[in-house]
Design an enzyme around this catalytic site. Structure first.
Site, PDB file in Angstrom:
ATOM      1  N   ARG A   1     -11.581 -69.876 -28.733  1.00 37.08           N
ATOM      2  CA  ARG A   1     -11.920 -68.878 -29.752  1.00 37.08           C
ATOM      3  C   ARG A   1     -11.586 -67.493 -29.231  1.00 37.08           C
ATOM      4  O   ARG A   1     -12.090 -67.078 -28.196  1.00 37.08           O
ATOM      5  CB  ARG A   1     -13.403 -68.966 -30.120  1.00 37.08           C
ATOM      6  CG  ARG A   1     -13.821 -67.913 -31.141  1.00 37.08           C
ATOM      7  CD  ARG A   1     -15.286 -67.976 -31.492  1.00 37.08           C
ATOM      8  NE  ARG A   1     -15.611 -66.879 -32.405  1.00 37.08           N
ATOM      9  CZ  ARG A   1     -16.640 -66.038 -32.222  1.00 37.08           C
ATOM     10  NH1 ARG A   1     -17.440 -66.192 -31.176  1.00 37.08           N
ATOM     11  NH2 ARG A   1     -16.860 -65.056 -33.080  1.00 37.08           N
TER      12      ARG A   1
ATOM     13  N   HIS B   1     -14.161 -58.995 -34.819  1.00 36.57           N
ATOM     14  CA  HIS B   1     -15.157 -58.993 -33.738  1.00 36.57           C
ATOM     15  C   HIS B   1     -15.412 -57.537 -33.356  1.00 36.57           C
ATOM     16  O   HIS B   1     -15.243 -57.123 -32.218  1.00 36.57           O
ATOM     17  CB  HIS B   1     -14.678 -59.814 -32.541  1.00 36.57           C
ATOM     18  CG  HIS B   1     -15.792 -60.348 -31.693  1.00 36.57           C
ATOM     19  ND1 HIS B   1     -15.994 -61.696 -31.452  1.00 36.57           N
ATOM     20  CD2 HIS B   1     -16.791 -59.703 -31.037  1.00 36.57           C
ATOM     21  CE1 HIS B   1     -17.050 -61.850 -30.669  1.00 36.57           C
ATOM     22  NE2 HIS B   1     -17.554 -60.673 -30.409  1.00 36.57           N
TER      23      HIS B   1
ATOM     24  N   GLU C   1     -20.888 -62.124 -36.143  1.00 40.56           N
ATOM     25  CA  GLU C   1     -22.245 -61.582 -36.057  1.00 40.56           C
ATOM     26  C   GLU C   1     -22.480 -60.391 -37.000  1.00 40.56           C
ATOM     27  O   GLU C   1     -22.762 -59.264 -36.557  1.00 40.56           O
ATOM     28  CB  GLU C   1     -22.548 -61.194 -34.616  1.00 40.56           C
ATOM     29  CG  GLU C   1     -22.426 -62.382 -33.686  1.00 40.56           C
ATOM     30  CD  GLU C   1     -23.070 -62.150 -32.340  1.00 40.56           C
ATOM     31  OE1 GLU C   1     -23.293 -60.993 -31.961  1.00 40.56           O
ATOM     32  OE2 GLU C   1     -23.355 -63.151 -31.667  1.00 40.56           O
TER      33      GLU C   1
ATOM     34  N   ASN D   1     -23.759 -68.448 -33.108  1.00 40.69           N
ATOM     35  CA  ASN D   1     -23.868 -67.977 -31.718  1.00 40.69           C
ATOM     36  C   ASN D   1     -25.337 -68.006 -31.336  1.00 40.69           C
ATOM     37  O   ASN D   1     -26.176 -67.459 -32.053  1.00 40.69           O
ATOM     38  CB  ASN D   1     -23.355 -66.538 -31.597  1.00 40.69           C
ATOM     39  CG  ASN D   1     -21.905 -66.390 -32.022  1.00 40.69           C
ATOM     40  OD1 ASN D   1     -21.199 -67.376 -32.178  1.00 40.69           O
ATOM     41  ND2 ASN D   1     -21.463 -65.158 -32.212  1.00 40.69           N
TER      42      ASN D   1
ATOM     43  N   TYR E   1     -28.105 -67.401 -28.035  1.00 39.02           N
ATOM     44  CA  TYR E   1     -28.364 -66.972 -26.656  1.00 39.02           C
ATOM     45  C   TYR E   1     -29.803 -67.260 -26.248  1.00 39.02           C
ATOM     46  O   TYR E   1     -30.058 -67.782 -25.171  1.00 39.02           O
ATOM     47  CB  TYR E   1     -27.996 -65.496 -26.483  1.00 39.02           C
ATOM     48  CG  TYR E   1     -26.505 -65.335 -26.490  1.00 39.02           C
ATOM     49  CD1 TYR E   1     -25.804 -65.088 -27.679  1.00 39.02           C
ATOM     50  CD2 TYR E   1     -25.755 -65.534 -25.331  1.00 39.02           C
ATOM     51  CE1 TYR E   1     -24.427 -65.003 -27.687  1.00 39.02           C
ATOM     52  CE2 TYR E   1     -24.375 -65.449 -25.331  1.00 39.02           C
ATOM     53  CZ  TYR E   1     -23.721 -65.188 -26.524  1.00 39.02           C
ATOM     54  OH  TYR E   1     -22.360 -65.122 -26.546  1.00 39.02           O
TER      55      TYR E   1
ATOM     56  N   GLU F   1     -20.614 -69.499 -29.861  1.00 41.10           N
ATOM     57  CA  GLU F   1     -20.909 -68.761 -28.626  1.00 41.10           C
ATOM     58  C   GLU F   1     -22.217 -69.250 -28.016  1.00 41.10           C
ATOM     59  O   GLU F   1     -23.194 -69.431 -28.733  1.00 41.10           O
ATOM     60  CB  GLU F   1     -21.081 -67.260 -28.864  1.00 41.10           C
ATOM     61  CG  GLU F   1     -19.830 -66.474 -29.019  1.00 41.10           C
ATOM     62  CD  GLU F   1     -20.101 -64.997 -29.216  1.00 41.10           C
ATOM     63  OE1 GLU F   1     -21.082 -64.475 -28.640  1.00 41.10           O
ATOM     64  OE2 GLU F   1     -19.358 -64.387 -29.992  1.00 41.10           O
TER      65      GLU F   1
HETATM   66  C1  GCO Z   1     -22.354 -61.107 -29.152  1.00 36.52           C
HETATM   67  C2  GCO Z   1     -20.926 -60.962 -29.137  1.00 36.52           C
HETATM   68  C3  GCO Z   1     -20.276 -61.079 -27.779  1.00 36.52           C
HETATM   69  C4  GCO Z   1     -21.150 -60.660 -26.611  1.00 36.52           C
HETATM   70  C5  GCO Z   1     -21.937 -61.833 -26.064  1.00 36.52           C
HETATM   71  C6  GCO Z   1     -22.874 -61.384 -24.946  1.00 36.52           C
HETATM   72  O1  GCO Z   1     -22.808 -62.227 -29.420  1.00 36.52           O
HETATM   73  O2  GCO Z   1     -23.022 -60.097 -28.963  1.00 36.52           O
HETATM   74  O3  GCO Z   1     -20.329 -61.924 -29.989  1.00 36.52           O
HETATM   75  O4  GCO Z   1     -19.207 -60.194 -27.957  1.00 36.52           O
HETATM   76  O5  GCO Z   1     -20.350 -60.146 -25.576  1.00 36.52           O
HETATM   77  O6  GCO Z   1     -22.726 -62.373 -27.057  1.00 36.52           O
HETATM   78  O7  GCO Z   1     -23.699 -60.382 -25.426  1.00 36.52           O
END
Ligand code: GCO
Length: 447
Positions: free
Chosen positions: A80, A124, A169, A290, A292, A351
């Site tokens: 990606r 992006h 995002e 995505n 985290y 992500e």
């Molecule tokens: C996001 C973006 C990425 C970041 C990654 C770490 O999710 O903020 O897609 O560009 O770099 O997530 O923060």
């Protein structure tokens, strides 16, 4: 939680890696590329913690053959990347810049030659500055310019790109770019940023239509989602968490997947909202998300501009970025998305990754065991969700390379490959070799 070579993931599961144009390409004034809002933002003192920018970063624009070779060595099924709109249309409209088209044309052909399925993100975050000067995503016209750009890229790559993610995002762009201003274009409009969400969603829908008209194969999303947890059981915190969940998660997923806004939001949106929602809710081939970490929320003090404060959920180990390491949050998110949206198409994790700053030791080895542990546990979390009936088809690790981390500059390293920003030497980390082994083992066990 399953660990082990293939984590029990289903046959045909796609393993990939992700990057983004402004974060890795550099060459920001080369071959006709116009300025983006990130070139402007990073030039403003104080916006980026270390005063850096993406002017050079990984110099992927010149070193892309080496990076494709790294992807081939990694053995990924998919890669990606994002296309820099200012390389294609320097002012965000008008005829395409041939040098920009040629760069992505060559990159995609090299990926296909390496047996890697390209996944292209159209936006992006590197909006052409000229469009921001005209209102940016606050202006409805930007959604139409975005559709024109999507048509150009669909015509060029529609027959070769396997997956398309129109907007990366939209929640981060809306809340952090226009709501509180920590990201470009750095506006702090608070709830005045809501029209940005609508125009990004409209741009998404128009781009899906343009890509489909150009013969695009699979079109989806890449939205950041997080389980939202109140930081106490108080009514005030529970209410604040519910509002943040509506703004961070549902404001974007409901229109795309249900064709409506969460209660009370539609009236705050500009233009012919009901008609626009028909455009926004284009059927999708996959839902890219995505992940985290889960997001903690508490009620904000009286008189605050917005009624919620976000904070790290306590009780978890954290990455070098201070983000909780909570793989169970990914399982919870995937199950919750499937329950909230029963018609959701197959899911791709577009992500997931972590920041750990270790570099090469005296022997040139980057021993990033914490990243291996993070990836292992999150792949296990995906397998747990699959075991609970969630249709997850792939996982793209953020990121292939250490890269420019927006307002945190080069202070955070997310890469499977270490980048020395002085020499631009790439050094695959131990996590790179571990991930390659996982991919090989998965193929071996499910060939
Ligand atoms: C996001 C973006 C990425 C970041 C990654 C770490 O999710 O903020 O897609 O560009 O770099 O997530 O923060």
């Amino acid at each position: 939680m399953q660990t082990g070579p293939s984590h029990g993931l289903p046959p045909g599961f796609l393993f990939g890696a992700s990057t983004a144009s402004y974060q890795i390409e550099g060459a920001t004034t080369e071959d006709g590329r116009g300025p983006s809002i990130w070139d402007t933002f990073t030039a403003e003192p104080g916006r980026v913690v270390d005063g850096s920018s993406g002017a050079v970063t990984c110099d992927h624009y010149h070193r892309w053959p080496e990076d494709v070779a790294l992807l081939r060595r990694l053995g990924v099924d998919g890669y990606r990347f994002s296309i820099a709109w200012p390389r294609i249309q320097p002012t965000g409209s008008g005829p395409a810049n041939q040098a920009g088209l040629d760069f992505y044309d060559r990159l995609v052909d090299a990926l296909l030659e390496a047996g890697i399925a390209p996944m292209a993100t159209l936006y992006h975050w590197d909006l052409p500055q000229a469009l921001e000067d005209g209102g940016g995503w606050l202006d409805r016209g930007t959604a139409s310019r975005f559709a024109e750009y999507a048509a150009i890229m669909g015509d060029l790559l529609g027959d070769r790109v396997a997956h398309w993610c129109p907007v990366n995002e939209p929640n981060v762009v809306t809340l952090n770019g226009y709501g509180e201003g920590s990201l470009a274009p750095g506006k702090a409009l608070e709830f005045g940023a809501l029209p940005v969400a609508h125009h990004l969603l409209l741009g998404h829908g128009l781009a899906v239509q343009a890509l489909r008209a150009a013969g695009a194969r699979q079109v989806g999303t890449a939205t950041n989602h997080a389980p939202v947890l109140p930081l106490s059981g108080s009514e005030a915190d529970v209410t604040a968490a519910s509002l943040f969940d509506a703004l961070w998660n549902r404001l974007f997923a409901d229109p795309v997947l249900l064709g409506r806004y969460p209660d009370g939001i539609a009236d705050a949106m500009p233009g012919p909202v009901a008609e626009d929602l028909l455009t926004i809710a284009q059927p999708l081939d996959f839902y890219g998300l995505n992940y985290y970490n889960p997001q903690g929320v508490r009620a904000a003090p009286e008189g605050s501009p917005v009624p919620f404060d976000v904070a790290a959920v306590p009780g978890y180990p954290t990455t070098d970025f201070g983000w909780p390491v909570a793989p169970s949050g990914l399982t919870d998110l995937l199950v919750e998305m499937t329950e909230r949206y029963p018609q959701i198409p197959p899911i791709l994790i577009t992500e997931n990754g972590c920041s750990y700053g270790m570099g090469p030791d005296a022997d040139g080895v980057v021993d990033d065991q914490p990243r291996i542990d993070y990836l292992d546990s999150h792949l296990g979390a995906v397998a747990d969700a699959v075991a609970r009936g969630v249709d997850v088809r792939g996982y793209y690790c953020w990121s292939l390379l250490d890269n420019f981390e927006w307002a945190d500059g080069f202070t955070q390293r997310f890469g499977l490959v270490h980048v020395d920003y002085d020499t631009l030497v790439r050094t695959p980390k131990r996590s790179f070799d571990w991930y390659a082994d996982v991919i090989r083992a998965h193929r071996g066990t499910t060939a």
